[in-house]
Write a protein that holds these residues in place. Structure first.
Motif, PDB file in Angstrom:
ATOM      1  N   SER A 153       0.854  -1.186   0.000  1.00  0.00           N
ATOM      2  CA  SER A 153       0.000   0.000   0.000  1.00  0.00           C
ATOM      3  C   SER A 153       0.894   1.241   0.000  1.00  0.00           C
ATOM      4  O   SER A 153       1.606   1.510   0.977  1.00  0.00           O
ATOM      5  CB  SER A 153      -0.913   0.000   1.239  1.00  0.00           C
ATOM      6  OG  SER A 153      -1.698   1.161   1.284  1.00  0.00           O
ATOM      7  N   ARG A 186       1.806   7.894  -6.098  1.00  0.00           N
ATOM      8  CA  ARG A 186       1.595   7.168  -7.356  1.00  0.00           C
ATOM      9  C   ARG A 186       2.916   6.846  -8.055  1.00  0.00           C
ATOM     10  O   ARG A 186       3.098   5.735  -8.556  1.00  0.00           O
ATOM     11  CB  ARG A 186       0.694   7.990  -8.278  1.00  0.00           C
ATOM     12  CG  ARG A 186       0.357   7.289  -9.583  1.00  0.00           C
ATOM     13  CD  ARG A 186      -0.654   8.078 -10.368  1.00  0.00           C
ATOM     14  NE  ARG A 186      -1.051   7.366 -11.583  1.00  0.00           N
ATOM     15  CZ  ARG A 186      -1.997   7.777 -12.404  1.00  0.00           C
ATOM     16  NH1 ARG A 186      -2.658   8.896 -12.151  1.00  0.00           N
ATOM     17  NH2 ARG A 186      -2.292   7.079 -13.481  1.00  0.00           N
ATOM     18  N   CYS A 218       4.628   4.031  -6.386  1.00  0.00           N
ATOM     19  CA  CYS A 218       3.909   2.790  -6.645  1.00  0.00           C
ATOM     20  C   CYS A 218       4.283   2.245  -8.025  1.00  0.00           C
ATOM     21  O   CYS A 218       4.521   1.039  -8.189  1.00  0.00           O
ATOM     22  CB  CYS A 218       2.404   3.019  -6.547  1.00  0.00           C
ATOM     23  SG  CYS A 218       1.429   1.507  -6.740  1.00  0.00           S
ATOM     24  N   HIS A 255      -2.716  -4.134  -9.892  1.00  0.00           N
ATOM     25  CA  HIS A 255      -2.758  -2.857  -9.177  1.00  0.00           C
ATOM     26  C   HIS A 255      -4.186  -2.317  -9.125  1.00  0.00           C
ATOM     27  O   HIS A 255      -5.016  -2.604  -9.989  1.00  0.00           O
ATOM     28  CB  HIS A 255      -1.825  -1.832  -9.832  1.00  0.00           C
ATOM     29  CG  HIS A 255      -2.116  -1.596 -11.287  1.00  0.00           C
ATOM     30  ND1 HIS A 255      -3.054  -0.691 -11.736  1.00  0.00           N
ATOM     31  CD2 HIS A 255      -1.597  -2.177 -12.391  1.00  0.00           C
ATOM     32  CE1 HIS A 255      -3.102  -0.716 -13.044  1.00  0.00           C
ATOM     33  NE2 HIS A 255      -2.240  -1.604 -13.482  1.00  0.00           N
ATOM     34  N   THR A 256      -4.444  -1.558  -8.078  1.00  0.00           N
ATOM     35  CA  THR A 256      -5.744  -0.908  -7.906  1.00  0.00           C
ATOM     36  C   THR A 256      -5.547   0.249  -6.931  1.00  0.00           C
ATOM     37  O   THR A 256      -4.414   0.562  -6.541  1.00  0.00           O
ATOM     38  CB  THR A 256      -6.789  -1.912  -7.367  1.00  0.00           C
ATOM     39  OG1 THR A 256      -8.083  -1.290  -7.328  1.00  0.00           O
ATOM     40  CG2 THR A 256      -6.448  -2.370  -5.955  1.00  0.00           C
ATOM     41  N   THR A 257      -6.630   0.905  -6.546  1.00  0.00           N
ATOM     42  CA  THR A 257      -6.563   1.981  -5.552  1.00  0.00           C
ATOM     43  C   THR A 257      -7.542   1.684  -4.426  1.00  0.00           C
ATOM     44  O   THR A 257      -8.550   1.005  -4.623  1.00  0.00           O
ATOM     45  CB  THR A 257      -6.915   3.344  -6.165  1.00  0.00           C
ATOM     46  OG1 THR A 257      -8.232   3.276  -6.753  1.00  0.00           O
ATOM     47  CG2 THR A 257      -5.910   3.728  -7.235  1.00  0.00           C
ATOM     48  N   ARG A 258      -7.223   2.174  -3.246  1.00  0.00           N
ATOM     49  CA  ARG A 258      -8.111   2.048  -2.098  1.00  0.00           C
ATOM     50  C   ARG A 258      -8.029   3.352  -1.309  1.00  0.00           C
ATOM     51  O   ARG A 258      -6.990   3.673  -0.755  1.00  0.00           O
ATOM     52  CB  ARG A 258      -7.718   0.858  -1.222  1.00  0.00           C
ATOM     53  CG  ARG A 258      -8.646   0.652  -0.011  1.00  0.00           C
ATOM     54  CD  ARG A 258      -8.054  -0.329   0.971  1.00  0.00           C
ATOM     55  NE  ARG A 258      -7.889  -1.636   0.365  1.00  0.00           N
ATOM     56  CZ  ARG A 258      -6.979  -2.523   0.752  1.00  0.00           C
ATOM     57  NH1 ARG A 258      -6.116  -2.207   1.718  1.00  0.00           N
ATOM     58  NH2 ARG A 258      -6.893  -3.699   0.158  1.00  0.00           N
ATOM     59  N   ASN A 268      -7.060   6.634  -0.393  1.00  0.00           N
ATOM     60  CA  ASN A 268      -5.984   7.512  -0.870  1.00  0.00           C
ATOM     61  C   ASN A 268      -4.683   6.760  -1.143  1.00  0.00           C
ATOM     62  O   ASN A 268      -3.618   7.382  -1.247  1.00  0.00           O
ATOM     63  CB  ASN A 268      -5.717   8.612   0.159  1.00  0.00           C
ATOM     64  CG  ASN A 268      -6.919   9.532   0.338  1.00  0.00           C
ATOM     65  OD1 ASN A 268      -7.605   9.834  -0.636  1.00  0.00           O
ATOM     66  ND2 ASN A 268      -7.149   9.969   1.556  1.00  0.00           N
ATOM     67  N   SER A 269      -4.763   5.443  -1.271  1.00  0.00           N
ATOM     68  CA  SER A 269      -3.560   4.636  -1.470  1.00  0.00           C
ATOM     69  C   SER A 269      -3.584   3.915  -2.816  1.00  0.00           C
ATOM     70  O   SER A 269      -4.650   3.585  -3.339  1.00  0.00           O
ATOM     71  CB  SER A 269      -3.427   3.591  -0.345  1.00  0.00           C
ATOM     72  OG  SER A 269      -3.240   4.217   0.902  1.00  0.00           O
ATOM     73  N   TYR A 270      -2.396   3.673  -3.327  1.00  0.00           N
ATOM     74  CA  TYR A 270      -2.223   2.880  -4.541  1.00  0.00           C
ATOM     75  C   TYR A 270      -1.755   1.492  -4.102  1.00  0.00           C
ATOM     76  O   TYR A 270      -0.809   1.381  -3.309  1.00  0.00           O
ATOM     77  CB  TYR A 270      -1.194   3.531  -5.467  1.00  0.00           C
ATOM     78  CG  TYR A 270      -1.599   4.922  -5.908  1.00  0.00           C
ATOM     79  CD1 TYR A 270      -2.377   5.119  -7.043  1.00  0.00           C
ATOM     80  CD2 TYR A 270      -1.209   6.046  -5.170  1.00  0.00           C
ATOM     81  CE1 TYR A 270      -2.758   6.393  -7.444  1.00  0.00           C
ATOM     82  CE2 TYR A 270      -1.586   7.324  -5.563  1.00  0.00           C
ATOM     83  CZ  TYR A 270      -2.367   7.487  -6.695  1.00  0.00           C
ATOM     84  OH  TYR A 270      -2.747   8.752  -7.080  1.00  0.00           O
TER      85      TYR A 270
END
Length: 309
Positions: free
Chosen positions: A146, A150, A153, A169-172, A174-176
């Motif tokens: 996490s 960006r 990441c 990869h994805t986002t959650r 405010n995290s990459y």
């Protein structure tokens, strides 16, 4: 202790691994920690040994003396977070200089020339200690990194893809996120970053789960087969008893009469077992064919009885 904590504990306790490329490991910890700039250099972790490794590595490699604070912060749910910070501006600038970041500004990305060939595993172990996690394999297979930035990441994704299977990869919020969901890929990752024992533990859990699922499938299949056999035997008994009530088994053909009598005497036997006990043994399919004739005969008797009423 969670599975993720055991992994991080194994990495921290793997002295030969941690010492072999100590600078690369520290660089991973710094770059993927909470912050890494002249304004703030710190790490937040739920693992005390990770915080201690972070503080000791920075102090030794950047030549600091007593300016790193390590404190425990209690959360409302009772868990602790360990916070390691480099206190003075002078020491923060020394750390940034030691690890190749432009003085006075944040590290804008991964500097690949800071990782020598063969040091990728140590760097990734540091990154994992700082921002990685693995779910309990009893519940799910998932390993993830996490990352708040960006660019960092993307750099981490590229490096992982060079030495291991490229992550998804994805986002959650405010995290990459970079993640693996295949158990074999997670095993490879753990072995690569210095946690081979936990990798073996994951393999063992997977083997037990697969064996348990196989046993359950076999049991369910056997239970279903038993249920079908019992239901068929009950229908056969009811048909034979109907024939017996209508005029006795003597009204059946001789080959059917023997089988009907045998079924009455042994309701628990399978068709194959019934066939083997006939005076002239026949196959399971042969028994099944004769049973169908008995059922059809009983059905005809029932229809005649209804018409007579």
């Amino acid at each position: 202790m969670s599975f993720a904590q055991r992994i991080k504990g194994e990495i921290c306790g793997n002295r030969s691994f941690c010492q072999r490329h100590r600078r690369a490991l520290a660089y991973g910890l710094l770059l993927y920690g909470k912050s890494f700039s002249s304004q703030d250099i710190c790490l937040h972790t739920e693992h005390r040994r990770v915080a201690r490794l972070y503080a000791d590595s920075i102090a030794d490699l950047a030549g600091l003396s007593g300016s790193i604070t390590l404190r425990e912060v209690r959360r409302q749910e009772g868990k602790s977070v360990y916070v390691a910070t480099v206190d003075s501006l002078a020491d923060r600038l020394s750390v940034l200089e030691a690890f190749g970041s432009p003085l006075g500004g944040p590290q804008t990305g991964l500097l690949r020339d800071r990782i020598s060939p063969g040091e990728e595993a140590a760097f990734l172990s540091g990154a994992f200690l700082a921002c990685g996690g693995v779910s309990d394999p009893e519940k799910d297979y998932r390993a993830e990194f996490s990352v708040a930035d960006r660019r960092l990441c993307q750099d981490l994704e590229q490096l992982l893809g060079e030495v291991l299977t490229p992550p998804k990869h994805t986002t959650r919020r405010n995290s990459y996120l970079l993640y693996y969901k295949e158990s074999e890929q997670i095993e490879d990752l753990l072995t690569f970053i210095g946690a081979p024992k936990c990798s073996m533990e994951l393999m063992e859990v997977k083997m037990v789960k697969e064996l348990r699922n196989k046993v359950n499938r076999t049991t369910n299949c056997e239970t279903a087969n038993i249920s079908k056999t019992v239901a068929a035997a009950v229908a056969q008994l009811e048909a034979i008893q109907r024939i017996q009530s209508a005029g006795g088994l003597g009204i059946l053909d001789e080959d059917l009469r023997e089988l009907a009598q045998l079924r009455l005497e042994h309701p628990e036997l399978s068709l194959r077992e019934l066939g083997s006990q006939l005076s002239q043994p026949i196959s399971r399919s042969g028994v099944n064919h004769r049973m169908r004739r008995i059922l059809d005969f009983a059905k005809e008797l029932e229809q005649k009885e209804r018409k007579s009423l």
